[in-house]
Scaffold this active site. Structure first.
Site, PDB file in Angstrom:
ATOM      1  N   GLY A 122       0.815  -1.213   0.000  1.00 18.81           N
ATOM      2  CA  GLY A 122       0.000   0.000   0.000  1.00 18.81           C
ATOM      3  C   GLY A 122       0.847   1.260   0.000  1.00 18.81           C
ATOM      4  N   VAL A 277      20.858  -4.170  17.208  1.00 15.96           N
ATOM      5  CA  VAL A 277      21.270  -2.852  17.696  1.00 15.96           C
ATOM      6  C   VAL A 277      20.133  -1.835  17.552  1.00 15.96           C
ATOM      7  CG1 VAL A 277      23.731  -3.232  17.306  1.00 15.96           C
ATOM      8  CG2 VAL A 277      22.309  -2.364  15.430  1.00 15.96           C
ATOM      9  N   GLY A 278      18.911  -2.308  17.536  1.00 18.26           N
ATOM     10  CA  GLY A 278      17.759  -1.416  17.438  1.00 18.26           C
ATOM     11  C   GLY A 278      16.976  -1.645  16.158  1.00 18.26           C
ATOM     12  N   ASP A 319       5.200   1.254  15.517  1.00 15.44           N
ATOM     13  CA  ASP A 319       6.657   1.421  15.448  1.00 15.44           C
ATOM     14  C   ASP A 319       7.089   2.517  14.478  1.00 15.44           C
ATOM     15  OD1 ASP A 319       6.894  -0.688  17.199  1.00 15.44           O
ATOM     16  OD2 ASP A 319       8.150  -1.932  15.890  1.00 15.44           O
ATOM     17  N   ALA A 327       4.515  -3.874  20.962  1.00 14.37           N
ATOM     18  CA  ALA A 327       3.275  -4.308  20.320  1.00 14.37           C
ATOM     19  C   ALA A 327       2.053  -3.709  21.011  1.00 14.37           C
ATOM     20  CB  ALA A 327       3.208  -5.831  20.353  1.00 14.37           C
ATOM     21  N   HIS A 451      -2.613 -14.882  49.180  1.00 17.54           N
ATOM     22  CA  HIS A 451      -1.408 -15.527  49.713  1.00 17.54           C
ATOM     23  C   HIS A 451      -1.464 -17.019  49.399  1.00 17.54           C
ATOM     24  CE1 HIS A 451       1.883 -16.543  52.388  1.00 17.54           C
ATOM     25  NE2 HIS A 451       1.118 -17.517  52.875  1.00 17.54           N
TER      26      HIS A 451
HETATM   27  P1  FAD Z   1       4.735  -4.339  12.630  1.00 21.32           P
HETATM   28  O1  FAD Z   1       4.404  -5.420  13.571  1.00 21.32           O
HETATM   29  O2  FAD Z   1       6.120  -4.230  12.126  1.00 21.32           O
HETATM   30  O3  FAD Z   1       3.743  -4.497  11.416  1.00 21.32           O
HETATM   31  C1  FAD Z   1       3.781  -3.665  10.297  1.00 21.32           C
HETATM   32  C2  FAD Z   1       3.124  -4.402   9.148  1.00 21.32           C
HETATM   33  O4  FAD Z   1       2.969  -3.494   8.073  1.00 21.32           O
HETATM   34  C3  FAD Z   1       3.961  -5.566   8.613  1.00 21.32           C
HETATM   35  O5  FAD Z   1       3.161  -6.709   8.535  1.00 21.32           O
HETATM   36  C4  FAD Z   1       4.406  -5.095   7.225  1.00 21.32           C
HETATM   37  O6  FAD Z   1       4.505  -6.149   6.286  1.00 21.32           O
HETATM   38  C5  FAD Z   1       3.263  -4.172   6.862  1.00 21.32           C
HETATM   39  N1  FAD Z   1       3.603  -3.175   5.876  1.00 21.32           N
HETATM   40  C6  FAD Z   1       4.630  -2.284   5.916  1.00 21.32           C
HETATM   41  N2  FAD Z   1       4.603  -1.489   4.843  1.00 21.32           N
HETATM   42  C7  FAD Z   1       3.543  -1.895   4.108  1.00 21.32           C
HETATM   43  C8  FAD Z   1       3.014  -1.464   2.884  1.00 21.32           C
HETATM   44  N3  FAD Z   1       3.552  -0.456   2.200  1.00 21.32           N
HETATM   45  N4  FAD Z   1       1.929  -2.104   2.402  1.00 21.32           N
HETATM   46  C9  FAD Z   1       1.373  -3.141   3.085  1.00 21.32           C
HETATM   47  N5  FAD Z   1       1.828  -3.577   4.244  1.00 21.32           N
HETATM   48  C10 FAD Z   1       2.905  -2.963   4.754  1.00 21.32           C
HETATM   49  N6  FAD Z   1       7.087  -6.023  21.498  1.00 21.32           N
HETATM   50  C11 FAD Z   1       6.425  -6.282  22.644  1.00 21.32           C
HETATM   51  O7  FAD Z   1       5.576  -5.485  23.043  1.00 21.32           O
HETATM   52  N7  FAD Z   1       6.665  -7.411  23.365  1.00 21.32           N
HETATM   53  C12 FAD Z   1       7.585  -8.321  22.972  1.00 21.32           C
HETATM   54  O8  FAD Z   1       7.779  -9.332  23.644  1.00 21.32           O
HETATM   55  C13 FAD Z   1       8.297  -8.084  21.776  1.00 21.32           C
HETATM   56  N8  FAD Z   1       9.214  -8.965  21.336  1.00 21.32           N
HETATM   57  C14 FAD Z   1       9.862  -8.728  20.151  1.00 21.32           C
HETATM   58  C15 FAD Z   1      10.821  -9.644  19.743  1.00 21.32           C
HETATM   59  C16 FAD Z   1      11.515  -9.431  18.558  1.00 21.32           C
HETATM   60  C17 FAD Z   1      12.541 -10.444  18.104  1.00 21.32           C
HETATM   61  C18 FAD Z   1      11.222  -8.290  17.773  1.00 21.32           C
HETATM   62  C19 FAD Z   1      11.919  -8.057  16.473  1.00 21.32           C
HETATM   63  C20 FAD Z   1      10.271  -7.363  18.186  1.00 21.32           C
HETATM   64  C21 FAD Z   1       9.590  -7.566  19.389  1.00 21.32           C
HETATM   65  N9  FAD Z   1       8.657  -6.661  19.873  1.00 21.32           N
HETATM   66  C22 FAD Z   1       8.007  -6.898  21.050  1.00 21.32           C
HETATM   67  C23 FAD Z   1       8.338  -5.425  19.140  1.00 21.32           C
HETATM   68  C24 FAD Z   1       7.000  -5.593  18.373  1.00 21.32           C
HETATM   69  O9  FAD Z   1       7.107  -6.707  17.509  1.00 21.32           O
HETATM   70  C25 FAD Z   1       6.696  -4.338  17.573  1.00 21.32           C
HETATM   71  O10 FAD Z   1       6.720  -3.223  18.451  1.00 21.32           O
HETATM   72  C26 FAD Z   1       5.313  -4.421  16.949  1.00 21.32           C
HETATM   73  O11 FAD Z   1       5.233  -5.517  16.069  1.00 21.32           O
HETATM   74  C27 FAD Z   1       4.995  -3.132  16.205  1.00 21.32           C
HETATM   75  O12 FAD Z   1       3.742  -3.244  15.636  1.00 21.32           O
HETATM   76  P2  FAD Z   1       3.354  -2.406  14.318  1.00 21.32           P
HETATM   77  O13 FAD Z   1       1.963  -2.820  13.980  1.00 21.32           O
HETATM   78  O14 FAD Z   1       3.646  -0.985  14.520  1.00 21.32           O
HETATM   79  O15 FAD Z   1       4.387  -2.909  13.197  1.00 21.32           O
HETATM   80  P1  NAD Z   2      17.442  -1.918  21.790  1.00 24.92           P
HETATM   81  O1  NAD Z   2      17.335  -0.493  21.467  1.00 24.92           O
HETATM   82  O2  NAD Z   2      16.645  -2.483  22.905  1.00 24.92           O
HETATM   83  O3  NAD Z   2      18.961  -2.304  22.099  1.00 24.92           O
HETATM   84  C1  NAD Z   2      19.987  -2.102  21.184  1.00 24.92           C
HETATM   85  C2  NAD Z   2      21.295  -2.108  21.951  1.00 24.92           C
HETATM   86  O4  NAD Z   2      22.349  -2.135  21.011  1.00 24.92           O
HETATM   87  C3  NAD Z   2      21.493  -0.861  22.806  1.00 24.92           C
HETATM   88  O5  NAD Z   2      21.880  -1.240  24.108  1.00 24.92           O
HETATM   89  C4  NAD Z   2      22.591  -0.089  22.077  1.00 24.92           C
HETATM   90  O6  NAD Z   2      23.417   0.653  22.943  1.00 24.92           O
HETATM   91  C5  NAD Z   2      23.345  -1.231  21.438  1.00 24.92           C
HETATM   92  N1  NAD Z   2      24.115  -0.841  20.244  1.00 24.92           N
HETATM   93  C6  NAD Z   2      23.746   0.003  19.257  1.00 24.92           C
HETATM   94  N2  NAD Z   2      24.711   0.085  18.317  1.00 24.92           N
HETATM   95  C7  NAD Z   2      25.711  -0.743  18.729  1.00 24.92           C
HETATM   96  C8  NAD Z   2      26.978  -1.106  18.193  1.00 24.92           C
HETATM   97  N3  NAD Z   2      27.411  -0.588  17.041  1.00 24.92           N
HETATM   98  N4  NAD Z   2      27.744  -1.983  18.876  1.00 24.92           N
HETATM   99  C9  NAD Z   2      27.310  -2.519  20.058  1.00 24.92           C
HETATM  100  N5  NAD Z   2      26.127  -2.198  20.607  1.00 24.92           N
HETATM  101  C10 NAD Z   2      25.337  -1.327  19.955  1.00 24.92           C
HETATM  102  O7  NAD Z   2      17.126  -2.669  20.406  1.00 24.92           O
HETATM  103  P2  NAD Z   2      16.831  -4.185  20.086  1.00 24.92           P
HETATM  104  O8  NAD Z   2      17.257  -5.046  21.196  1.00 24.92           O
HETATM  105  O9  NAD Z   2      17.374  -4.396  18.723  1.00 24.92           O
HETATM  106  O10 NAD Z   2      15.264  -4.186  20.025  1.00 24.92           O
HETATM  107  C11 NAD Z   2      14.564  -3.349  19.080  1.00 24.92           C
HETATM  108  C12 NAD Z   2      13.220  -2.970  19.578  1.00 24.92           C
HETATM  109  O11 NAD Z   2      12.372  -4.104  19.639  1.00 24.92           O
HETATM  110  C13 NAD Z   2      13.283  -2.379  20.963  1.00 24.92           C
HETATM  111  O12 NAD Z   2      13.004  -1.013  20.850  1.00 24.92           O
HETATM  112  C14 NAD Z   2      12.227  -3.048  21.738  1.00 24.92           C
HETATM  113  O13 NAD Z   2      11.286  -2.121  22.173  1.00 24.92           O
HETATM  114  C15 NAD Z   2      11.561  -4.021  20.789  1.00 24.92           C
HETATM  115  N6  NAD Z   2      11.524  -5.345  21.470  1.00 24.92           N
HETATM  116  C16 NAD Z   2      10.772  -5.467  22.587  1.00 24.92           C
HETATM  117  C17 NAD Z   2      10.764  -6.660  23.264  1.00 24.92           C
HETATM  118  C18 NAD Z   2       9.944  -6.781  24.496  1.00 24.92           C
HETATM  119  O14 NAD Z   2       9.099  -5.937  24.719  1.00 24.92           O
HETATM  120  N7  NAD Z   2      10.149  -7.807  25.304  1.00 24.92           N
HETATM  121  C19 NAD Z   2      11.522  -7.720  22.818  1.00 24.92           C
HETATM  122  C20 NAD Z   2      12.291  -7.553  21.697  1.00 24.92           C
HETATM  123  C21 NAD Z   2      12.277  -6.348  21.015  1.00 24.92           C
END
Ligand code: FAD
Ligand code: NAD
Length: 479
Positions: A122, A277-278, A319, A327, A451
């Site tokens: 989209g 790294v983010g 995001d 999420a 408890h």
């Molecule tokens: P997304 O989930 O990224 O969804 C965006 C969607 O938009 C995708 O399906 C993509 O295909 C679609 N899209 C993009 N552009 C287009 C387009 N032009 N046309 C059609 N479709 C499109 N968060 C938590 O809260 N708890 C957790 O435990 C957690 N664990 C995580 C673990 C990992 C390994 C990772 C990578 C992330 C984790 N997160 C967690 C972060 C969480 O997944 C995201 O914050 C969340 O999915 C964001 O939701 P969103 O809907 O903004 O985007």
């Molecule tokens: P993050 O921002 O949590 O951590 C990235 C880390 O990488 C930081 O500590 C940063 O200082 C470090 N870093 C950056 N550049 C670097 C470099 N060149 N060398 C070494 N270290 C470096 O990012 P993430 O772990 O990739 O996660 C991404 C996002 O996904 C987060 O913002 C988080 O909110 C989301 N997420 C959430 C959950 C959860 O809610 N349980 C789980 C997984 C991911």
């Protein structure tokens, strides 16, 4: 020109699919556009969260934790489990099955709620038009009174460690290992690094985490971060702070990583390397030039507190906009925006968004840390209670960690709740509710907790704010 909708949502992650379902429930004619191609070659819903994020990572965390319990902890409980081993392929197949069930479930929810699912990429073509290009390259333009962009995010890549399939991977690749690497390198001691590093550490990898910054989990309450670092170290995660990665070289089946720390240039060799790294917003090409939606240099779409972009009728959530990449934050924004489009008043409390790191024990927090409050010039009272003094924690064989409550010294209002301990991610809901309802620490202290529960630690921490914890000796409070 194809169909006209009240709302078109771009992206079916937890932001977009929730916004679409809520909008349809509010009586709006709603479509949701998604392009994610799943493992079976078809478009799947659920975005990062269901496909390669929250859910698959938690499936691996749970399996690997149970493995550790069976291998190392059952004996303490009197259980003789014999030789315990992990079938990594089976663990992965279970994870894939959960993902398939959940992503298929979203398609079912769309049907049940009357959301039209549109497959393709989209693009916001104008304030009232979305162009969708399907897998064959055919473009169709749909009209909509309102548009919600929920395009999500993708992992950040860094020049010193270019990805190489199966060897140098991002979080998505790290969810697909088919065997346990002997030596695993992780770049970034953030949430993904600690969660996925824990999975493979539990299964037997020697895990080294290289973190550029010199303080560990700076966004977490200082005492909780310190305790977490100690516990993860004890489990075998070698977390090297102040380690700046400068380069990498793939040599056959291994990768050599070069980094610099306080002692100078270093290098280490790994069998797999995870770069976490983010994440960065995934908005390139989502909005046509000239529409007028403002973005910043990193690609985040500018929105106000209610997720309105600079163009009336166009909203952005999750995001791809400011705030934590979580999420549940994306989903709450989805509900807020759908309600606003349906003509209702809606707002979100960004000060009460919980965070959970699903290590063992879990780390969970909401609201201000002690260091945040002090930096803001707020005088605080802190109540803390260790799980070592909890009867339920002893019964659960989970006495590590603590609960801490940060309250305003003058008003007693709860400013933050911080927990490291088993089930912290479940317990933190109490802190979220306390913040949402503007509770005082005394309100929590006067609440009757069941408890024996792990949650009693939150109760005791609330009592400890005034030096009145029952099950530990209180520090003398200044009069
Ligand atoms: P997304 O989930 O990224 O969804 C965006 C969607 O938009 C995708 O399906 C993509 O295909 C679609 N899209 C993009 N552009 C287009 C387009 N032009 N046309 C059609 N479709 C499109 N968060 C938590 O809260 N708890 C957790 O435990 C957690 N664990 C995580 C673990 C990992 C390994 C990772 C990578 C992330 C984790 N997160 C967690 C972060 C969480 O997944 C995201 O914050 C969340 O999915 C964001 O939701 P969103 O809907 O903004 O985007
Ligand atoms: P993050 O921002 O949590 O951590 C990235 C880390 O990488 C930081 O500590 C940063 O200082 C470090 N870093 C950056 N550049 C670097 C470099 N060149 N060398 C070494 N270290 C470096 O990012 P993430 O772990 O990739 O996660 C991404 C996002 O996904 C987060 O913002 C988080 O909110 C989301 N997420 C959430 C959950 C959860 O809610 N349980 C789980 C997984 C991911």
């Amino acid at each position: 020109m194809a169909d006209k909708f009240d709302v078109i949502v771009i992206g079916a992650g937890p932001g977009g699919y929730v916004a679409a379902i809520r909008a349809a429930q509010m009586g709006l004619k709603t479509a949701c556009v998604e392009k994610w191609i799943g493992k079976e070659g078809k478009v799947v819903h659920g975005g990062t969260c269901l496909n390669v994020g929250c859910i698959p990572s938690k499936a691996l965390l749970e399996a690997s934790h149970k493995f550790v319990e069976a291998k190392h902890d059952f004996d303490d409980l009197g259980i003789q489990a014999g030789d315990v081993s992990m079938d990594v392929k089976k663990m992965m197949a279970r994870k894939d099955k959960i993902v398939k069930n959940l992503t298929g479930g979203i398609s079912g929810l769309f049907k049940a709620n009357g959301v039209t699912a549109i497959e393709g990429t989209g693009k916001v073509a104008s304030a009232k038009q979305v162009e969708v290009t399907d897998q064959d390259g055919k473009a169709t333009t749909y009209e909509a009174d309102s548009i919600v962009v929920a395009a999500g995010s993708v992992p950040v890549e860094i020049p010193p460690t270019p990805l190489q399939e199966g060897l140098v991977v991002d979080s998505t690749g790290a969810l697909e290992f088919q065997e346990t690497p002997k030596r695993l390198g992780v770049i970034g001691a953030g949430i993904i690094g600690l969660e996925l590093g824990s999975v493979w550490n539990r299964l037997g990898s020697e895990v080294t985490v290289l973190e550029a910054m010199d303080n560990f989990l700076p966004m977490v309450d200082g005492a909780v971060a310190k305790e977490t670092q100690k516990l993860l170290k004890k489990q075998g995660l070698d977390i090297k702070l102040n380690a700046r990665v400068t380069g990498s070289e793939v040599k056959g089946e291994e990768v050599v990583v070069k980094y610099a720390d306080a002692d100078g240039d270093q290098e280490m060799t790994f069998d797999k390397l995870i770069v976490c790294v983010g994440r960065k917003p995934y908005t390139k090409g989502v909005i046509a030039d000239g529409v007028g939606v403002d973005t910043d240099e990193r690609g985040f779409i500018h929105v106000d507190d209610q997720c309105r972009t600079s163009v009336p009728g166009v909203y952005a959530i999750g995001d791809c906009v400011r705030g934590p990449m979580l999420a549940h934050k994306a989903s709450e924004e989805g509900i807020m925006v759908a309600d606003i489009i349906a003509g209702h008043k809606a707002e979100m409390n960004y000060d009460a968004i919980p965070n959970v790191i699903y290590t063992f024990p879990e780390v969970a927090w909401v609201g201000m840390t002690e260091q945040d409050a002090k930096a803001a010039g707020i005088e605080v009272k802190v109540g803390a209670f260790p799980f070592a003094a909890s009867g339920r924690a002893m019964a659960n064989n989970a006495t590590e960690g603590m609960a801490r409550i940060i309250a305003d010294a003058e008003t007693d209002r709860v400013l933050g709740v911080h927990i490291v301990g088993q089930h912290a991610g479940e317990m933190i809901a109490q802190g979220v509710i306390a913040l949402e309802f503007g509770s005082s620490a005394e309100d929590l202290a006067l609440t009757c907790y069941a408890h024996p529960t792990m949650s009693e630690a939150v109760h005791e921490a609330a009592l400890a704010v005034e030096g009145h914890a029952i099950h530990m000796a209180n520090r003398k409070k200044k009069k």
